[in-house]
Design an enzyme around this catalytic site. Structure first.
Site, PDB file in Angstrom:
ATOM      1  N   SER A 176       0.799  -1.221   0.000  1.00 55.56           N
ATOM      2  CA  SER A 176       0.000   0.000   0.000  1.00 55.56           C
ATOM      3  C   SER A 176       0.834   1.274   0.000  1.00 55.56           C
ATOM      4  O   SER A 176       0.402   2.287  -0.532  1.00 55.56           O
ATOM      5  CB  SER A 176      -0.936   0.000   1.209  1.00 55.56           C
ATOM      6  OG  SER A 176      -0.212  -0.125   2.414  1.00 55.56           O
ATOM      7  N   HIS A 204      -5.249  -3.079  -2.837  1.00 52.26           N
ATOM      8  CA  HIS A 204      -4.795  -2.164  -3.886  1.00 52.26           C
ATOM      9  C   HIS A 204      -4.581  -2.877  -5.218  1.00 52.26           C
ATOM     10  O   HIS A 204      -3.967  -2.325  -6.130  1.00 52.26           O
ATOM     11  CB  HIS A 204      -3.510  -1.448  -3.448  1.00 52.26           C
ATOM     12  CG  HIS A 204      -3.704  -0.680  -2.179  1.00 52.26           C
ATOM     13  ND1 HIS A 204      -4.273   0.569  -2.148  1.00 52.26           N
ATOM     14  CD2 HIS A 204      -3.467  -1.032  -0.895  1.00 52.26           C
ATOM     15  CE1 HIS A 204      -4.359   0.981  -0.894  1.00 52.26           C
ATOM     16  NE2 HIS A 204      -3.879   0.026  -0.107  1.00 52.26           N
ATOM     17  N   LYS A 235     -11.939   1.171  -2.019  1.00 49.90           N
ATOM     18  CA  LYS A 235     -10.860   1.791  -2.802  1.00 49.90           C
ATOM     19  C   LYS A 235     -11.315   1.832  -4.269  1.00 49.90           C
ATOM     20  O   LYS A 235     -12.159   2.666  -4.605  1.00 49.90           O
ATOM     21  CB  LYS A 235      -9.565   1.035  -2.547  1.00 49.90           C
ATOM     22  CG  LYS A 235      -9.168   1.149  -1.060  1.00 49.90           C
ATOM     23  CD  LYS A 235      -7.919   0.424  -0.714  1.00 49.90           C
ATOM     24  CE  LYS A 235      -7.407   0.707   0.687  1.00 49.90           C
ATOM     25  NZ  LYS A 235      -8.326   0.550   1.799  1.00 49.90           N
TER      26      LYS A 235
END
Ligand SMILES: Cc1ncc(COP(=O)(O)O)c(C=O)c1O
Length: 403
Positions: A176, A204, A235
């Site tokens: 990250s 991610h 995200k």
């Protein structure tokens, strides 16, 4: 009693004081931050789906149909159909038997690691894993063997030492704060050889890479090889919450033992419906994933032209490692003055001496915006007395890159 005021002052003296900045309006590529318009270069809303009209409408519609909240843990007051619908779609998307929703990525890591390991066992965790993995390891009461970043020999040695106590290897897929990708093929090999489970956190990765945005595990062709793939909905998928994709037995075990699922209210229906709408958008058309990759390349090239060293992985997370916390925050403020918001990241999020600006590009940035931001950052670095250099992750991790 501890003097909190004094401790806060101490944080300030060391350049480690954090404060909340206020954003007006949605999390688009441009925001109004503390009253000032800026280009946003540090959001995880990678595909821009958090403010996509279809995603917003789905959330609004769900609020009207099913209410604002889920009311209780799913084991207490029942699973709402919208939760089940998203789980089914996520399982199909990830080519897994099952997907199980959690309140957040933080809660998913706490729940999954704790459910698959315990006292007397050993969990193996990459030293740069996210804090939620670290906390999940702590809460599991297993011993944690922290292997050096990407160091497979170190990991193999630890697995040998642990013998039958070894329970689990856990890793970020895309790290990250550094944007590099775990050596997933080798990790699968080690996990099989030592008969331990492998948990991969795609916070991610999902929506950002791999075929159709399915993540790094799929990009590496390992879709049936990883025991549990965790992904977040907050995200690239623009909403809030998380999931664990796994086989049926594992899913049923998690329902029976993952404390953060059992003892926490289910995600709110509007968030679930928003994530479902975002997922449908991704499944219909993955051009945003391609745009994200293209923008990452544009940004890296523009930063290189400014003298930053951004060699390394080609992902959408680009660390500009500065070194000390205070200089990092000075750089952050200088870029802000020129309308670019790239948050400074300091200890304990990263190890001391590796404070950085963590840049994240979005699919919804224009190339022109990214090139302009790179110029701003280059100028700020020079004005701060730094030669505009940034470090490729881990080539020299403890050293300040900026002279
Ligand atoms: C690798 C990783 N895992 C988990 C999380 C936590 O996810 P959430 O924000 O949904 O709690 C994050 C958040 O940044 C993350 O970077």
């Amino acid at each position: 009693m501890t003097d909190l005021h004094q401790r806060l002052e101490d944080l300030r003296d060391r350049g480690l004081y954090r404060r909340l900045r206020i954003v007006s309006g949605p999390q688009g590529p441009r925001i109004v931050l503390d009253g000032r318009p800026v280009l946003l270069l540090c959001s995880n809303n990678y595909l821009g789906l958090a403010d996509h009209p279809r995603v917003r409408e789905a959330a609004a519609d769900a609020a009207m149909r099913w209410g604002a909240g889920a009311g209780a843990s799913r084991l207490v007051s029942g699973t709402m159909r919208i939760h089940r619908a998203l789980e089914k779609r996520l399982a199909e998307f990830k080519h897994a038997d099952a997907a199980l929703l959690f309140g957040s990525g933080y809660l998913a890591n706490m729940g999954v690691i704790g459910a698959l390991s315990g006292a007397g066992q050993v969990v193996f965790s990459d030293e740069l894993n996210h804090a939620s993995i670290i906390d999940g390891c702590r809460l599991s009461r297993a011993d944690t063997f922290v292997y050096r970043h990407h160091d497979l020999e170190h990991l193999a040695w630890g697995l040998e030492q642990a013998g039958r106590r070894a329970a689990l290897i856990v890793t970020d897929s895309v790290f990250s704060m550094d944007g590099d990708v775990a050596p997933l093929v080798d990790l699968v090999g080690l996990a099989r050889r030592h008969d331990v489970r492998l948990v991969v956190d795609e916070a991610h990765g999902v929506g950002c890479m791999g075929p159709g945005g399915r993540g790094a595990v799929h990009a590496a062709g390992l879709e049936r090889e990883v025991d549990v793939v965790i992904g977040t909905l907050g995200k690239a998928l623009g909403s809030y919450g998380a999931y664990a994709a796994c086989d049926d037995d594992t899913a049923r075990w998690l329902v029976n033992s993952a404390r953060s699922l059992i003892f926490s209210t289910a995600p709110p229906p509007p968030s679930v419906a928003a994530a479902l709408a975002a997922l449908e958008l991704l499944i219909e058309d993955d051009h945003l994933v391609e745009r994200l990759g293209g923008n990452a390349r544009v940004m890296r090239e523009a930063l290189a032209a400014e003298g930053f060293d951004v060699r390394g992985p080609d992902t959408h997370i680009i660390p500009l490692i500065v070194g000390d916390a205070e200089t990092t925050m000075d750089l952050c403020e200088m870029a802000l003055e020129d309308g670019v918001f790239a948050q400074g990241i300091r200890p304990p999020t990263v190890t001391p001496g590796t404070s950085r600006l963590r840049l994240t590009v979005m699919a919804t940035h224009t190339a022109q915006e990214l090139r302009g931001a790179a110029r701003v950052l280059g100028r700020a670095a020079r004005d701060a007395g730094l030669t505009a250099t940034a470090q490729a992750p881990h080539e020299d991790h403890g050293q300040p890159a900026a002279a």
